[in-house]
Every structure is written in C-alpha cells, then in structure tokens.
Design an enzyme around this catalytic site. Structure first.
Site, PDB file in Angstrom:
ATOM      1  N   GLU A 116       0.818  -1.215   0.000  1.00 46.48           N
ATOM      2  CA  GLU A 116       0.000   0.000   0.000  1.00 46.48           C
ATOM      3  C   GLU A 116       0.851   1.263   0.000  1.00 46.48           C
ATOM      4  O   GLU A 116       0.363   2.341   0.339  1.00 46.48           O
ATOM      5  CB  GLU A 116      -0.940  -0.013   1.216  1.00 46.48           C
ATOM      6  CG  GLU A 116      -1.987  -1.102   1.133  1.00 46.48           C
ATOM      7  CD  GLU A 116      -2.941  -1.059   2.300  1.00 46.48           C
ATOM      8  OE1 GLU A 116      -3.991  -0.414   2.167  1.00 46.48           O
ATOM      9  OE2 GLU A 116      -2.638  -1.651   3.343  1.00 46.48           O
ATOM     10  N   SER A 169      -6.747  -2.106   1.562  1.00 48.06           N
ATOM     11  CA  SER A 169      -7.000  -1.585   0.217  1.00 48.06           C
ATOM     12  C   SER A 169      -7.617  -2.623  -0.719  1.00 48.06           C
ATOM     13  O   SER A 169      -7.561  -2.481  -1.929  1.00 48.06           O
ATOM     14  CB  SER A 169      -5.713  -1.034  -0.417  1.00 48.06           C
ATOM     15  OG  SER A 169      -5.314   0.138   0.268  1.00 48.06           O
ATOM     16  N   ASP A 189     -15.327  -0.990   9.449  1.00 47.25           N
ATOM     17  CA  ASP A 189     -16.013  -1.406   8.217  1.00 47.25           C
ATOM     18  C   ASP A 189     -17.013  -2.499   8.541  1.00 47.25           C
ATOM     19  O   ASP A 189     -16.715  -3.407   9.313  1.00 47.25           O
ATOM     20  CB  ASP A 189     -15.002  -1.967   7.209  1.00 47.25           C
ATOM     21  CG  ASP A 189     -14.034  -0.906   6.706  1.00 47.25           C
ATOM     22  OD1 ASP A 189     -14.311   0.300   6.889  1.00 47.25           O
ATOM     23  OD2 ASP A 189     -13.002  -1.288   6.120  1.00 47.25           O
ATOM     24  N   GLU A 229     -14.002  -5.361   9.894  1.00 46.18           N
ATOM     25  CA  GLU A 229     -12.663  -5.049  10.403  1.00 46.18           C
ATOM     26  C   GLU A 229     -12.632  -3.641  10.971  1.00 46.18           C
ATOM     27  O   GLU A 229     -13.540  -2.839  10.750  1.00 46.18           O
ATOM     28  CB  GLU A 229     -11.639  -5.143   9.262  1.00 46.18           C
ATOM     29  CG  GLU A 229     -11.983  -4.182   8.128  1.00 46.18           C
ATOM     30  CD  GLU A 229     -10.780  -3.767   7.303  1.00 46.18           C
ATOM     31  OE1 GLU A 229      -9.637  -4.010   7.736  1.00 46.18           O
ATOM     32  OE2 GLU A 229     -10.991  -3.184   6.242  1.00 46.18           O
ATOM     33  N   SER A 235     -10.656   8.711  -0.066  1.00 44.96           N
ATOM     34  CA  SER A 235     -10.833   7.875   1.131  1.00 44.96           C
ATOM     35  C   SER A 235     -12.072   8.262   1.924  1.00 44.96           C
ATOM     36  O   SER A 235     -12.570   9.389   1.839  1.00 44.96           O
ATOM     37  CB  SER A 235      -9.593   7.968   2.025  1.00 44.96           C
ATOM     38  OG  SER A 235      -8.494   7.338   1.415  1.00 44.96           O
TER      39      SER A 235
END
Ligand SMILES: Nc1ncnc2c1ncn2[C@@H]1O[C@H](COP(=O)(O)OP(=O)(O)OP(=O)(O)O)[C@@H](O)[C@H]1O
Ligand SMILES: [Mg+2]
EC number: 6.3.2.4
Length: 317
Positions: free
Chosen positions: A17, A153, A264, A277, A288
């Site tokens: 990432e 991601s 999430d 998560e 984002s």
C-alpha cells in the site's frame, strides 16, 4: 502547544500500500499545515530510527498503511524511544490488524461478524488443499469472501461465488500474505464508520455507504475516480443508522482503540450489522472514506488531527 509542535507524518514504507500511503500522508501533512501545525511528511526507510533518535519530533502521525504502520511494530519502537503518536498503542493496533484476532474479540463481545476460518498456507500444503477446501465450502457455504488475514485496500480480496472458484481465490490471497481468512459472504450495504475520541469518549462521524459500480469494492474501485459512488450519510433508516453507530463505538471500545479509527461493516436488509474489520490507520487519500465523513460532520481534517496531536503529546507528559 500546537504552534511550536513539530509533527512527523509517517508514510510510504515498503508495503503493497506504499503509493496509497504516500497519498494519505501528503493529505494529512497538508491538512495539518493549514491548521498551523508544523508537519513534515516522512518516508519510512532505514534512516528513520537514527533520525528519530537524533532529532525527535514532538509527535508522530501514522499515514503508513499495512505492515509496520498498522501492526504495532513501529508503535513499539516509538514507545521505546519515547515519542508520542496519534492512534492506539502497539497492543491494540496488533489486535485490530490481525483480522481473525479482531473478529474473535468482537464475536466474544457479542458483536456479529461473518463466520470464518483462517488458515495458513502451510496447512494447505501439509494436509492437501482439495479436501480442506471442500470442508470449508460445506461449513460456510457460498458465496465466500477470501482475503489476507492482514492487509488492506482490498488487495488479495476475492468474492467466490461457486466452490470451483475457491482454489484460484486462495492462490490470489496467498500472493499477499501467508494466512488466508475465508469468510461467509455477508450480503447488504458496505458501510464504513469513522470513530473519533477527542476526549469525551468515542463518537461517530456520519456513516459512509460504498456503492461500487462493478462487482466488488476492490483496489481499482477504491482509488479510481468514478469507479465507486459514495453516499454520506449512508442511505439507512434512522433505527439502522443508530445500530451502525452503536456497533462502531462498541467495536472501537472492544478492541481498545484510541483517537481515531474506521470500522467497516456489512449492513443486511434485516438483522444486525456485521463487522468486517477495524482500521487503525484509515486511508486519507482524496477518495478515502474517513476524510469524507469528517467533512460531512462539518469538521476540518487538519483541526481534527491537530487536536489528536495535542492529546498524544499530553498523554506522554
Ligand atoms: N464477508 C464479506 N461479505 C461481503 N463482502 C465482503 C466481505 N468481506 C469483504 N467484503 C467486501 O470487500 C471489501 C474489502 O474487504 P476488507 O475491508 O476486509 O478488506 P481490506 O483489504 O481491509 O480493505 P480496506 O483496507 O480498503 O478497508 C469490503 O469493503 C466489502 O465490500
Ligand atoms: Mg475494509
């Protein structure tokens, strides 16, 4: 305090990432500068530790996604040399970063999360993949979500619709990590909730709903403009919205998180939200979710981060 504080925003590093992290880092450093905080973007390389020791900043802000930034290791190093940082301590970061560990803690606290099994690559080579995959499908059914146990991601994440697709998804997942997390697929709305604690306990930003234009919310859908539609606040009935907020703050508390995090979840048509998560270093790029939610809540990202920097410095005193 903040006028003279020097803040190092850590980003980059060597994870998959890296590019996303640099974009997050730039945005956070810019936002802090606009809030009159002296912020420098700093890549994570082998000179970092000597530099931190020679010239310690007043605080560190993590924009470092993956590995070092989220797994607690760099936090342990900062603890060792006495540099305060924004976000959870090393232990909490480690708990959240390892998705199976986080899921077990959430489940034990009564917070629903999709049923799962986590297996390392060696188990497949030691025991033979075919029978094992059959049993997984017997137990969890299809569709399934396959993802690296540690990651972000959407890298290495695959939705498996038939048993025949599972082997390829496992191979794709093992390209990103040694442990695969196979989860029952949770239909519903894909929702992300920013949780912040600026001193009066955790509170939520408006939930963000992700509507991917393709099948899955994968890497491309996350970072290519136009590839997803976001709804802030999420299109949820008021009662559901309350549930989502309650689950997000409960997850934040259960994992022992601090300052700022993003939870999430999948929100089904009926029934409770299922937590996927918790991200301790949520993405801060132009597309984002957390910055979107922060703005929707009427907060300036730089002011928010500056406040959290003040808290981190005060904690260390
Ligand atoms: N069990 C599941 N059921 C349904 N969809 C899922 C499931 N697991 C993951 N997904 C989908 O895949 C996306 C990415 O999953 P997850 O958040 O676990 O991966 P990630 O790599 O940590 O992503 P990010 O860092 O962007 O949050 C989710 O936002 C959701 O759209
Ligand atoms: Mg996620």
């Amino acid at each position: 305090m903040r006028q003279d504080a020097r803040v190092l925003v850590l980003a980059g590093g060597l994870s998959y990432e890296r590019e996303v992290s640099l974009r997050s880092g730039r945005r956070v450093a810019d936002a802090l500068s606009r809030a009159n905080v002296h912020a420098e973007l700093r890549d994570v390389d082998t000179n970092l530790l000597p530099d931190l020791i020679a010239d310690p900043p007043d605080a560190v802000v993590f924009a470092l996604h993956g590995g070092n930034g989220e797994d607690g290791s760099l936090r342990s190093v900062l603890d060792l040399i006495g540099i305060p940082y924004v976000g959870p301590d090393a232990d909490a970061a480690r708990r959240a970063w390892d998705k199976p560990t986080a899921k077990a803690l959430l489940r034990d606290a009564g917070l629903p999360t999709p049923e799962w099994i986590a297996l390392p690559r060696e188990t497949f080579s030691d025991l033979g993949a075919a029978k094992l995959l059959d049993r997984i499908v017997d137990k969890l059914g299809v569709p399934l979500a396959v993802k690296p146990a540690r990651g972000g991601s959407g890298l290495g994440v695959a939705v498996v619709r038939t048993a025949e697709e599972l082997p390829a998804a496992m191979i794709g997942c093992f390209a990103y990590g040694d442990v695969a997390l196979v989860e029952a697929f949770a239909p519903g709305k894909d929702i992300a909730v920013g949780v912040v604690d600026t001193g009066d306990g955790p509170r939520v930003f408006p939930a963000v709903e992700i509507e991917p234009s393709g099948d899955a919310y994968d890497f491309a859908a996350r970072y290519n403009p136009g590839a997803s539609t976001w709804h802030v606040p999420a299109r949820l009935a008021p009662r559901v919205s309350e549930d989502v907020a309650a689950v997000a703050t409960a997850a934040f508390r259960t994992l022992g998180l601090r300052d700022l995090s993003r939870i999430d979840m999948m929100v089904p048509q009926a029934g409770p939200p299922l937590v996927l998560e918790a991200k301790v270093v949520p993405g801060m790029t132009e597309t984002s979710l957390l910055p979107m939610a922060c703005e929707a809540a009427g907060h300036d990202l730089g002011e928010l981060m500056a406040g959290l920097v003040d808290r981190a410095i005060a904690r260390a005193k």
